[in-house]
Design a protein around this motif. Structure first.
Motif, PDB file in Angstrom:
ATOM      1  N   ASP A  65       0.844  -1.308   0.104  1.00  0.00           N
ATOM      2  CA  ASP A  65      -0.079  -0.125  -0.190  1.00  0.00           C
ATOM      3  C   ASP A  65       0.979   1.257   0.086  1.00  0.00           C
ATOM      4  O   ASP A  65       1.592   1.522   1.035  1.00  0.00           O
ATOM      5  CB  ASP A  65      -0.893   0.024   1.357  1.00  0.00           C
ATOM      6  N   PRO A  66       0.600   1.958  -0.922  1.00  0.00           N
ATOM      7  CA  PRO A  66       1.538   3.146  -0.948  1.00  0.00           C
ATOM      8  C   PRO A  66       1.349   4.340  -0.316  1.00  0.00           C
ATOM      9  O   PRO A  66       1.863   5.373  -0.051  1.00  0.00           O
ATOM     10  CB  PRO A  66       1.448   3.600  -2.537  1.00  0.00           C
ATOM     11  N   LEU A  67       0.159   4.259   0.680  1.00  0.00           N
ATOM     12  CA  LEU A  67      -0.295   5.326   1.590  1.00  0.00           C
ATOM     13  C   LEU A  67       0.501   5.649   2.610  1.00  0.00           C
ATOM     14  O   LEU A  67       0.692   6.586   2.901  1.00  0.00           O
ATOM     15  CB  LEU A  67      -1.785   4.901   2.151  1.00  0.00           C
ATOM     16  N   GLY A 176      -8.865 -10.854  -8.067  1.00  0.00           N
ATOM     17  CA  GLY A 176      -8.531 -11.287  -6.737  1.00  0.00           C
ATOM     18  C   GLY A 176      -7.038 -11.110  -6.466  1.00  0.00           C
ATOM     19  O   GLY A 176      -6.194 -10.890  -7.493  1.00  0.00           O
ATOM     20  N   LEU A 177      -6.541 -11.475  -5.365  1.00  0.00           N
ATOM     21  CA  LEU A 177      -5.084 -11.584  -5.055  1.00  0.00           C
ATOM     22  C   LEU A 177      -4.349 -12.334  -5.766  1.00  0.00           C
ATOM     23  O   LEU A 177      -3.083 -12.164  -6.053  1.00  0.00           O
ATOM     24  CB  LEU A 177      -4.917 -11.852  -3.349  1.00  0.00           C
ATOM     25  N   PRO A 238      -1.486  -2.652  -6.577  1.00  0.00           N
ATOM     26  CA  PRO A 238      -0.508  -3.793  -6.234  1.00  0.00           C
ATOM     27  C   PRO A 238      -1.225  -4.969  -5.629  1.00  0.00           C
ATOM     28  O   PRO A 238      -0.456  -6.035  -6.113  1.00  0.00           O
ATOM     29  CB  PRO A 238       0.059  -3.154  -5.015  1.00  0.00           C
ATOM     30  N   THR A 239      -2.752  -5.030  -5.499  1.00  0.00           N
ATOM     31  CA  THR A 239      -3.163  -6.091  -4.813  1.00  0.00           C
ATOM     32  C   THR A 239      -4.086  -6.357  -6.019  1.00  0.00           C
ATOM     33  O   THR A 239      -5.150  -7.671  -5.570  1.00  0.00           O
ATOM     34  CB  THR A 239      -3.568  -5.850  -3.591  1.00  0.00           C
ATOM     35  N   ALA A 240      -4.456  -5.962  -7.207  1.00  0.00           N
ATOM     36  CA  ALA A 240      -5.369  -6.048  -8.187  1.00  0.00           C
ATOM     37  C   ALA A 240      -4.824  -6.062  -9.382  1.00  0.00           C
ATOM     38  O   ALA A 240      -4.963  -4.904  -9.812  1.00  0.00           O
ATOM     39  CB  ALA A 240      -6.870  -5.414  -7.901  1.00  0.00           C
ATOM     40  N   ASP A 241      -4.436  -7.160 -10.026  1.00  0.00           N
ATOM     41  CA  ASP A 241      -3.896  -7.421 -11.339  1.00  0.00           C
ATOM     42  C   ASP A 241      -4.872  -7.885 -12.348  1.00  0.00           C
ATOM     43  O   ASP A 241      -5.168  -9.067 -12.327  1.00  0.00           O
ATOM     44  CB  ASP A 241      -2.676  -8.017 -11.405  1.00  0.00           C
ATOM     45  N   PRO A 242      -5.227  -7.190 -13.205  1.00  0.00           N
ATOM     46  CA  PRO A 242      -6.322  -7.425 -14.377  1.00  0.00           C
ATOM     47  C   PRO A 242      -5.966  -8.058 -15.541  1.00  0.00           C
ATOM     48  O   PRO A 242      -6.528  -8.437 -16.450  1.00  0.00           O
ATOM     49  CB  PRO A 242      -7.303  -6.204 -14.625  1.00  0.00           C
ATOM     50  N   THR A 243      -4.336  -8.282 -15.540  1.00  0.00           N
ATOM     51  CA  THR A 243      -3.880  -8.836 -16.934  1.00  0.00           C
ATOM     52  C   THR A 243      -4.427  -9.901 -17.332  1.00  0.00           C
ATOM     53  O   THR A 243      -4.681 -10.028 -18.483  1.00  0.00           O
ATOM     54  CB  THR A 243      -2.560  -9.045 -16.541  1.00  0.00           C
TER      55      THR A 243
END
Length: 318
Positions: A65-67, A176-177, A238-243
């Motif tokens: 998380d970049p926060l 999903g992760l 970072p936690t959700a890659d739709p590729t």
């Protein structure tokens, strides 16, 4: 001297360990100047950011998380991540900060050990997000009332403007992760709760997702086409890659995909309950998508993300 000791949020150590840690904390305290606020969860960390309360440490962030980076840049000072592997708190690292106040939701097993490190202000989760935010803010010596009132005002105003026109159907989806699955977002996410508050129509397969305990509802591959809409809002980050969706034939058959009406949005902010940072972020993104006002922002630590967070902080800092 203890060299390493971790505390799980699920099962805090007993009174004997508390005495041992207190001794460790005294040894560390002698080594440097006192610190300030440490937040114990993501909701509290995000609220501290919005209300202008600087924090020296937090146990709230996923490593992706970049926060955390955004908080450091906005407050101009470092933030130590005191969370360890498996949802643990590294108590020695926490003690080394010499915190002056610990604030967050009450851990399930109690909070006796943490109480030995600094004045501890914990809040019971009630399920009433507004009440929880008010209580957490009060524990930090701040007032969340104006912030919550503004979120309500902005939601009501945007809902009225959308009703005055003909709002499109929106599909809220997240990879999903594992990078191979797809989920619909329910009421337990900022995206789902804000969409419901705005009265936005969703595909039939996504209606009735009102259980806060089920933020993500899995979608089988053969049912992808049931989640088509005028606009598909697809979480990425970072936690959700739709590729993987590019090679799914039924995904490619969606009218929104064929028509270029898939909008990628920030997975962390749209899916993480954060009292009420997520709601603010979703409201701004939806105003951009549905009304053409502003732009969708992804990445809390991106230049656009920092600008947005800086605006929130300047608006709500108490």
């Amino acid at each position: 001297m203890i060299t390493s000791l971790s505390l799980t949020r699920r099962s805090l150590l007993g009174a004997a360990a508390a005495a041992l840690l207190a001794g460790c904390a005294r040894d560390v305290h002698a080594a440097g100047p006192p610190g300030g606020l440490v937040t114990l969860d993501g909701t509290t960390a995000a609220l501290a950011l919005l209300l202008g309360r600087d924090q020296v440490g937090t146990a709230s962030f996923l490593s992706a998380d970049p926060l955390l980076t955004a908080v450091e840049r906005l407050q101009g000072s470092p933030v130590t991540d005191v969370s360890g592997a498996g949802g643990e708190i590294d108590v020695e690292r926490l003690a080394a900060l010499r915190p002056q106040r610990l604030v967050g939701f009450r851990p399930p097993g109690g909070d006796g050990v943490l109480d030995g490190l600094a004045p501890l202000h914990t809040v019971e989760r009630t399920g009433d997000h507004a009440a929880d935010c008010r209580a957490l803010a009060a524990a930090m010596g701040a007032d969340a009332g104006p912030l919550l009132q503004d979120v309500h005002r902005r939601t009501t105003e945007l809902a009225g403007r959308l009703r005055a026109g003909s709002p499109p159907t929106v599909s809220l989806l997240s990879p999903g992760l594992d990078g191979r699955s797809l989920y619909a977002l329910g009421a337990g996410t900022p995206a789902g709760s804000v969409a419901a508050a705005l009265g936005l129509p969703r595909p039939a397969a996504q209606r009735g997702l009102t259980d806060p305990a089920t933020p993500f509802v899995p979608i089988s591959t053969e049912r992808f086409t049931e989640h088509d809409a005028d606009v598909v809002l697809l979480l990425t980050g970072p936690t959700a890659d739709p590729t993987f969706l590019r090679s799914e034939p039924l995904w490619q058959r969606l009218g929104a995909v064929r028509g270029g009406r898939v909008v990628e949005v920030d997975a962390m902010r749209w899916a993480s309950l954060s009292c009420p940072l997520g709601a603010l972020w979703v409201l701004d993104d939806l105003a951009a998508v549905l009304l053409g006002e502003g732009a969708v922002v992804t990445g809390a630590a991106s230049p656009a993300g920092l600008d947005r967070l800086r605006g929130y902080r300047e608006r709500y800092a108490a």
